[in-house]
Enzyme design. Structure first.
Site, PDB file in Angstrom:
ATOM      1  N   ARG A 122     -12.248  -3.892 -13.125  1.00  0.00           N
ATOM      2  CA  ARG A 122     -11.330  -5.061 -13.585  1.00  0.00           C
ATOM      3  C   ARG A 122     -12.007  -6.236 -13.845  1.00  0.00           C
ATOM      4  O   ARG A 122     -12.776  -6.707 -12.967  1.00  0.00           O
ATOM      5  CB  ARG A 122     -10.809  -4.631 -11.752  1.00  0.00           C
ATOM      6  N   ASN A 160       0.585  -1.239   0.040  1.00  0.00           N
ATOM      7  CA  ASN A 160       0.054  -0.095   0.060  1.00  0.00           C
ATOM      8  C   ASN A 160       0.607   1.320   0.115  1.00  0.00           C
ATOM      9  O   ASN A 160       0.229   2.549  -0.582  1.00  0.00           O
ATOM     10  CB  ASN A 160      -0.796  -0.209   1.095  1.00  0.00           C
ATOM     11  N   TYR A 168     -12.858  -9.099  -0.898  1.00  0.00           N
ATOM     12  CA  TYR A 168     -13.219  -8.047  -1.077  1.00  0.00           C
ATOM     13  C   TYR A 168     -14.497  -8.148  -0.317  1.00  0.00           C
ATOM     14  O   TYR A 168     -15.335  -9.157  -0.842  1.00  0.00           O
ATOM     15  CB  TYR A 168     -13.335  -7.301  -2.355  1.00  0.00           C
ATOM     16  N   HIS A 212     -15.166  -2.926   0.832  1.00  0.00           N
ATOM     17  CA  HIS A 212     -15.349  -2.874  -0.149  1.00  0.00           C
ATOM     18  C   HIS A 212     -17.041  -2.544  -0.448  1.00  0.00           C
ATOM     19  O   HIS A 212     -17.617  -2.053  -1.900  1.00  0.00           O
ATOM     20  CB  HIS A 212     -14.537  -3.671  -1.348  1.00  0.00           C
ATOM     21  N   ARG A 255     -14.203   2.938   5.196  1.00  0.00           N
ATOM     22  CA  ARG A 255     -13.391   1.988   5.457  1.00  0.00           C
ATOM     23  C   ARG A 255     -11.397   2.697   6.294  1.00  0.00           C
ATOM     24  O   ARG A 255     -11.010   2.729   6.484  1.00  0.00           O
ATOM     25  CB  ARG A 255     -12.645   1.109   4.547  1.00  0.00           C
ATOM     26  N   HIS A 303     -17.044   3.137 -13.696  1.00  0.00           N
ATOM     27  CA  HIS A 303     -16.421   2.576 -12.264  1.00  0.00           C
ATOM     28  C   HIS A 303     -17.817   2.063 -11.820  1.00  0.00           C
ATOM     29  O   HIS A 303     -17.824   1.138 -10.856  1.00  0.00           O
ATOM     30  CB  HIS A 303     -16.040   3.719 -11.156  1.00  0.00           C
ATOM     31  N   ARG A 311      -6.319   1.831 -12.665  1.00  0.00           N
ATOM     32  CA  ARG A 311      -5.115   2.015 -12.255  1.00  0.00           C
ATOM     33  C   ARG A 311      -4.391   0.490 -11.937  1.00  0.00           C
ATOM     34  O   ARG A 311      -5.551  -0.004 -11.035  1.00  0.00           O
ATOM     35  CB  ARG A 311      -5.360   2.862 -11.166  1.00  0.00           C
TER      36      ARG A 311
END
Length: 731
Positions: A397, A69, A488, A612, A584, A455, A425
Site C-alpha cells: 500500500r 471494521n 499506525y 502495527h 493486537r 507483503h 485487499r
C-alpha cells in the site's frame, strides 16, 4: 480492572490435565477461534468509544472505526465462511467449529455489539449536544432552516438522483455494496394500488457527504433524511405511502484461479469487476420495515430472511460518523501529535547514505518519529544522488509522494524495479493505477511470485561508494504510505550491513525471477525459512529452560493464529519458558491454563494509534536475538506470502526495542489482559490521568530528541530502561 463484555467461549477454559504432562495439545478447547477473537478485539475498540477518559470526538471516531471494521468483517470473513458452507465444507477448524457454527456464533456476538453501539451512539449524541454539536431530524428544525435545506437539495442533490421503478416492466435494480438505498412505496392520488421504487442515496465526495451541515453551525442532518423530506420533488403528484432505508454487504472474496490467467493485472481487474456483482452476505434494514417489504427484499436478493437480514435501530452505516469526528475542535480531540525527527538525522543535513555508513543502522519508530524525514528522505536522496545506480522496492500500500520519487529516479537514469502487490485487499484498483503509471515511466514493474502475495516492506538501494558498490536498505513493519505512517505504530531499519544486503539481493532476484535461494545469511523469509526458523528458536528456548531455567520468548504481533506456532508456544510454556505476547487482535493462544500456560501472559494495546509493529525476542541463553519485520504469526503470512523479518544487532537499537516492549508490558491505561477463557480485562490504574504506552512513547521520542542535542541520549535511554524494567517486574 474492567472486564471485556465478550461472551464466554462454549468450551471449558480450565479443564484439568488428562495426563501428568499437562493437557492434550490436540484438544480443540485450547485454541481460540480466529473470527471470535477478532470480534473481541473490536469489542475493545468499542470500549474506547464508551470510555469517558477518551476525548469526545475521538470517541465518535472509535464508534465509526468499529462500524467500518464490521463491514469489512462481513465482506471478508463472513463472506469466506459462507463460501465454505456453499461448497459443502463441514470439517471443523482447530478450535472445533464448522463454518456454519462460526457464522452463527459470530452473528450472536455482532448482534450484542450492535446493541452496545446504539447505546453508545445515544450517549455520545447527548454529550455532543452539550457542546453545540447536533445530528438532528429535518422535521425538528425551524422553518427557515428547512427551506434552506430544500433549496440545497434542489440545487445540489436532485440532479444526481435517479429513481428506479420496480414492477413487471422494470426489473429489480442492481444494489451496490454498502450503498444506502430508500425503498419507496407510492400510490396515485385516491388510488388503491401501490407502486415501489428504489432511490440510491448518492453519498460520495463528488456529490455530497452523508452528513449535511445546516447553516454555519455544527448542526447536521443525514443525506437520506434530506432526500426523504423532498420525495415530493422526485415523485410529483403522487402520495408517499412509506419510505424505508436499506443497505447490502457483498462478499469481497472473489479470486479467479491464477493458473488460468495469462496476465495477472488483467486477472485482478476482472476480480474487481466481479466483486461489484459478488454475492450478498448481509441485508441491513431500517427498524420497523414492513415485514412484506423485508421479505420481498430478501427474496429478490437471494437471502435467507431469518439468517441474513439485520434490523438496524437508529442511524445506519455508523462508519459515516468519521465526518463528524473530523470537526476541528481541539479540546475534543487528543492533544496534537507531531512526529519528531530521528535523533541522528535531525540536525545532520549530510547525504543520508553517509550518515548510515558512518553511524551504523538506524531504528525508526513511527508515528513517534517522522516518516517524511526518514523513509521519504532515504528514497528522495536515492532518486537524486548521482552515485545511486539502482533502486528496488516492494509496494503493498502506498501513496503518490513515494511513487513520484521513483519516477524521478527513473528519469535521472537509475535502474528502478518495483514489485507492486496487486492483490492488496481493497487497494487493488489504486495499485493497478500505480503499476501502469510506473510502467509508463519506463520502470520495471513486476507483480510478485505466482500463488504468493508479497507483503514484505523493503526498499533496496545500490550505490557506488568510492571504488565499490554498497547496498543500503530499509526494512519495515508498515506500508510505504505517509498517511498511515501517522496513524499506525510501525518500525523500520535503515542500514547497509553487507550480509543483509546480499540476502536482499537474492530475495529481489527471486521476486523478479524464479527460484528462491536455499537459505539466507541473516534474514528470515516466508514462505521458505521464516516459519521453520521461528519453530526452531522456540524449541531452543525450551532447551535453554531445561538447561539453566533462562528460557524467555516475547512477541509483539498483530495476530497469532498459526496452529503450529501456537502449539510450539504451549510446549515452551509447559516446559517453563517465560512467554510474553503483545497481540493486537486475533490470538489462538490461551494464557493461564493449568498445567500448560500458567506462566504465560497475553496483552492487547488499544489506543489512539493502531498497533502495527512486529517484534520477536528470544533470550537464547543470554545471546539475545531481536527481529522486526512484516509477518504476523498467521498461516497465510508464514506459508502463502513473501515476508521478511530481519535481525536487529546494534546495541542501541536493541535497547530501543527493549524499551518499547517494557513500556507496553507495564501499560496501566491502554492494556487489556487476556483471561484463560479468551475474554479480556482492562487494566485500571489508580490514577485516571495515567498515560498509556502510546502517550508514553510520544513523550520518550520528544525527550530523546531533546537529550540528543545535549549529547545525553545514552544516559536518558539507560534511565528509561531501568524504570520500565522495574515496572515490568512489579506487575
Amino acid at each position: 480492572m474492567t472486564k471485556s463484555d465478550a461472551p464466554p467461549l462454549p468450551s471449558d477454559p480450565s479443564r484439568p490435565a488428562t495426563a501428568a504432562s499437562g493437557p492434550d495439545l490436540d484438544d480443540p478447547s485450547l485454541y481460540l477461534n480466529r473470527e471470535l477473537t477478532w470480534l473481541r478485539f473490536n469489542r475493545r475498540v468499542l470500549h474506547e468509544a464508551a470510555d469517558p477518559r477518551t476525548p469526545l470526538l475521538e470517541r465518535v471516531k472509535f464508534l465509526a472505526i468499529v462500524s467500518n471494521n464490521l463491514d469489512e468483517f462481513f465482506m471478508k470473513r463472513i463472506g469466506g465462511l459462507k463460501q465454505q458452507i456453499a461448497a459443502g465444507v463441514h470439517s471443523p477448524t482447530v478450535d472445533g467449529r464448522t463454518p456454519q457454527q462460526q457464522v452463527q456464533e459470530c452473528h450472536a456476538v455482532i448482534q450484542e455489539m450492535q446493541r452496545e453501539q446504539k447505546e453508545i451512539f445515544d450517549e455520545l449524541m447527548t454529550l455532543l449536544e452539550a457542546r453545540d454539536i447536533r445530528l438532528v431530524r429535518i422535521a425538528d428544525l425551524p422553518e427557515a432552516a428547512r427551506l434552506g435545506l430544500r433549496e440545497h437539495f434542489r440545487t445540489n442533490i436532485f440532479p444526481m438522483i435517479t429513481p428506479l421503478a420496480m414492477d413487471p416492466s422494470h426489473p429489480f435494480p442492481f444494489i451496490s455494496n454498502l450503498v444506502l438505498n430508500l425503498l419507496v412505496t407510492l400510490r396515485f392520488p385516491e388510488g388503491q394500488e401501490t407502486y415501489m421504487a428504489r432511490v440510491k442515496v448518492p453519498v460520495s465526495k463528488d456529490v455530497s457527504s452523508r452528513l449535511v451541515r445546516v447553516g454555519e453551525a455544527n448542526t447536521f442532518v443525514t443525506l437520506d433524511d434530506l432526500i426523504v423530506t423532498n420525495l415530493d420533488t422526485l415523485f410529483p403528484g403522487m402520495e408517499i405511502a412509506s419510505c424505508e432505508l436499506f443497505r447490502v454487504t457483498r462478499n469481497a472474496i472473489v479470486e479467479p484461479a491464477e493458473e488460468a490467467a495469462n496476465d495477472l493485472l488483467e486477472l485482478i481487474e476482472t476480480e474487481l469487476r466481479e466483486r461489484h456483482f459478488a454475492p450478498i452476505v448481509r441485508l441491513e434494514v431500517q427498524q420497523g420495515m414492513s415485514s412484506v417489504h423485508r421479505g420481498m427484499l430478501a427474496a429478490e436478493l437471494g437471502l435467507n430472511e431469518e439468517r441474513d437480514v439485520v434490523e438496524v435501530d437508529g442511524m445506519m452505516a455508523l462508519r459515516d460518523l468519521f465526518e463528524l469526528a473530523a470537526l476541528e475542535i481541539p479540546d475534543l480531540h487528543y492533544p496534537p501529535h507531531r512526529p519528531v525527527d530521528h535523533t541522528l538525522l535531525a540536525n545532520d543535513r549530510r547525504n543520508i547514505f553517509h550518515i548510515i555508513r558512518e553511524n551504523g543502522p538506524l531504528l525508526l519508530q513511527h508515528p513517534y518519529e517522522s516518516f517524511s524525514t526518514t523513509v521519504e528522505r532515504f528514497l528522495h536522496t536515492a532518486a537524486e544522488d548521482p552515485k545511486v545506480l539502482a533502486i528496488k522496492m516492494t509496494l503493498y500500500r502506498t501513496s503518490g509522494s513515494m511513487l513520484e520519487w521513483l519516477v524521478k529516479a527513473a528519469r535521472n537514469g537509475k535502474q528502478v524495479a518495483v514489485l507492486v502487490e496487486l492483490k492488496a485487499r481493497f487497494d487493488e484498483a489504486a495499485n493497478i493505477a500505480w503499476a501502469r503509471r510506473l510502467e509508463s515511466e519506463g520502470i520495471h514493474v513486476t507483480y510478485g511470485v505466482l500463488g504468493l502475495k508479497t507483503h514484505s516492506k523493503l526498499l533496496f538501494v545500490v550505490r557506488r561508494d568510492y571504488s565499490q558498490l554498497r547496498r543500503y536498505y530499509h526494512i519495515g513493519t508498515g506500508n510505504y504510505h505517509p498517511g498511515t505512517a501517522k496513524l499506525y505504530t510501525d518500525l523500520g531499519m535503515l542500514g547497509c550491513d553487507e550480509e543483509i544486503g546480499q540476502d536482499l539481493t537474492e530475495l529481489f532476484n527471486y521476486l523478479t525471477g524464479y527460484s528462491p535461494p536455499p537459505s539466507y545469511r541473516k534474514i528470515l523469509a516466508a514462505p521458505y525459512t521464516l516459519k521453520k526458523a521461528i519453530l526452531a528458536k522456540i524449541q531452543r528456548e525450551i532447551e535453554h529452560q531445561e538447561r539453566d531455567g533462562s528460557g524467555h520468548i516475547q512477541m509483539k504481533m498483530n495476530a497469532i493464529e498459526d496452529v503450529e506456532v501456537t502449539r510450539a508456544l504451549y510446549k515452551a510454556s509447559r516446559a517453563g519458558v517465560k512467554i510474553d505476547l503483545i497481540v493486537r487482535d486475533t490470538c489462538r493462544f490461551r494464557p493461564g491454563v493449568p498445567g500448560l500456560s500458567e506462566g504465560a501472559r497475553v496483552i492487547s494495546i488499544v489506543g489512539r494509534f493502531l498497533e502495527h509493529g512486529r517484534i520477536m525476542y528470544f533470550r537464547n541463553g543470554g545471546e539475545e536475538e531481536y527481529y522486526i519485520g512484516s509477518a504476523d504469526m498467521m498461516g497465510r503470512n508464514l506459508e502463502s506470502r513473501v515476508e521478511v523479518h530481519a535481525p536487529v544487532e546494534d546495541t542501541a537499537m536493541r535497547q530501543e526495542l527493549r524499551l518499547i516492549l517494557d513500556v507496553q508490558l507495564s501499560d496501566q491505561r491502554s492494556a487489556w489482559d487476556m483471561q484463560p477463557d479468551g475474554s479480556y480485562l482492562q487494566r485500571r490504574p489508580s490514577d485516571d490521568n495515567a498515560k498509556g504506552a502510546q502517550e508514553t512513547l510520544i513523550g520518550v521520542a520528544e525527550r530523546r530528541l531533546a537529550a540528543s542535542s545535549k549529547h545525553k541520549e545514552k544516559n536518558f535511554r539507560s534511565r528509561l530502561l531501568n524504570h520500565f524494567q522495574r515496572r515490568v517486574k512489579g506487575d
